[in-house]
Design a protein around this motif. Structure first.
Motif, short mmCIF file in Angstrom:
data_model
loop_
_atom_site.label_atom_id
_atom_site.label_comp_id
_atom_site.label_asym_id
_atom_site.label_seq_id
_atom_site.Cartn_x
_atom_site.Cartn_y
_atom_site.Cartn_z
N MET B 4 -0.81 -2.51 24.16
CA MET B 4 -1.36 -4.34 24.42
C MET B 4 -2.41 -4.43 25.34
O MET B 4 -1.89 -4.19 26.31
CB MET B 4 -0.55 -4.97 24.88
N ALA B 25 -5.16 -5.62 20.42
CA ALA B 25 -3.71 -4.73 20.30
C ALA B 25 -4.44 -2.81 20.16
O ALA B 25 -5.47 -3.21 18.90
CB ALA B 25 -2.67 -4.23 19.22
N VAL B 29 -1.15 -5.12 14.80
CA VAL B 29 0.40 -5.48 14.84
C VAL B 29 0.76 -6.84 14.03
O VAL B 29 1.34 -7.38 14.22
CB VAL B 29 0.75 -5.98 16.39
N SER B 32 2.98 -10.13 14.32
CA SER B 32 4.56 -9.78 15.35
C SER B 32 3.83 -10.12 16.33
O SER B 32 3.98 -9.62 17.95
CB SER B 32 4.21 -8.55 14.94
N LEU B 33 3.41 -11.15 17.51
CA LEU B 33 2.60 -11.89 18.85
C LEU B 33 3.32 -12.29 19.62
O LEU B 33 3.41 -13.52 18.44
CB LEU B 33 1.13 -10.80 18.67
N THR B 69 -5.55 -6.82 15.24
CA THR B 69 -5.04 -6.39 16.64
C THR B 69 -6.47 -7.70 17.47
O THR B 69 -5.68 -6.87 18.89
CB THR B 69 -6.68 -5.06 16.32
N CYS B 88 0.99 -11.37 26.39
CA CYS B 88 1.56 -11.03 25.06
C CYS B 88 2.73 -9.39 24.95
O CYS B 88 2.54 -8.92 25.74
CB CYS B 88 0.30 -10.54 24.31
N LYS B 90 3.94 -7.00 22.08
CA LYS B 90 3.68 -6.99 20.63
C LYS B 90 5.52 -6.77 19.60
O LYS B 90 5.94 -5.90 20.59
CB LYS B 90 3.06 -6.38 19.54
N ASN B 92 6.29 -5.47 16.62
CA ASN B 92 6.38 -4.67 14.73
C ASN B 92 6.80 -3.85 15.11
O ASN B 92 6.44 -2.61 13.64
CB ASN B 92 4.87 -5.19 14.73
#
Lengths: 122, 107
Positions: B4, B25, B29, B32-33, B69, B88, B90, B92
């Motif tokens: 990320m 990303a 993802v 899912s952020l 992304t 941030c 992620k 996932n």
């Protein structure tokens, strides 16, 4: 009110062990995934390990895989992190974190403890 | 592992400005952020999850967008209390990873 209180941090020599504990209150502990995250002094956030509800699946960052073990005791509303073979690069503030759902890998985090400081130095 | 990357690493803006922080990303993802705010000397706080859902109690001047992304966190009108580092994250699948952070200051 959700409360997460970490304990067990301190000074350890390289190669030694520490066990962190987190006492949770204010929510139904066994319904949620839990995590350990860390933040080295002046650095960013790093996920260390997570555990699903009901002591299901667990996961580890590559940097601690094979050295750290996460566990939970739902009867005691407690989360643990057994840290073995400590290295200087493990020096950080360690946070206990509540997941927003039951999965450690697929849910965000919504509450953080104040952290416990681990210093690894000879 | 999915990396990320946030930009900028730091920024300075005036009270009332619209501020945008970007997170990219290295692989998709989906949505899912999450975005977290960490004020100096404090623990991180969840601002936004599922890319655009505002966490309960978070002021409406914060918003998130994006999927796949590329993601953004926007503060519509910067307030002095928004001085913080923003991350941030992620989620996932493991490993869960964070961006390096964006330090926001008041000009």
């Amino acid at each position: 009110e959700v409360q997460l209180v970490e304990s067990g941090g301190g000074l350890a020599q390289p190669g030694r062990s520490l066990r962190l504990s987190c006492a949770a209150s204010g929510f139904s502990f066994d319904d949620y995934a839990m995590h350990w995250a860390r933040q080295a002094p002046g650095k960013g956030l790093e996920w260390v390990s997570g555990i699903n509800w009901k002591s299901g699946s667990v996961g580890y960052a590559d940097s601690v895989q094979g050295r750290f073990t996460i566990s939970r005791d739902d009867a005691k509303n407690s989360l643990y992190l057994q840290m073995n073979s400590l290295r200087p690069e493990d020096t950080a503030l360690y946070y206990c974190v509540k997941g927003r759902g039951y999965s450690y890998a697929y849910d965000p985090w919504d509450y953080w403890g104040q952290g416990t400081l681990v210093t690894v130095s000879s | 592992d999915i990396q990320m990357t946030q930009s900028p690493s730091s920024l300075s803006a005036s009270v009332g400005d619209r501020v945008t922080i970007t997170c990219r990303a290295s692989q998709g993802v989906a949505s899912s952020l999450a975005w977290y705010q960490q004020k100096p000397g404090k623990v991180p706080k969840l601002l936004i999850y599922a890319a655009s859902t505002l966490q309960s109690g978070v002021p409406s001047r914060f918003s998130g967008s994006g999927s796949g992304t590329d993601f953004t966190l926007t503060i519509s009108s910067l307030q002095p209390e928004d001085v913080a580092t923003y991350y941030c994250q992620k989620y996932n699948g493991a490993p869960i990873t964070f961006g390096q952070g964006t330090r926001l200051e008041i000009k």
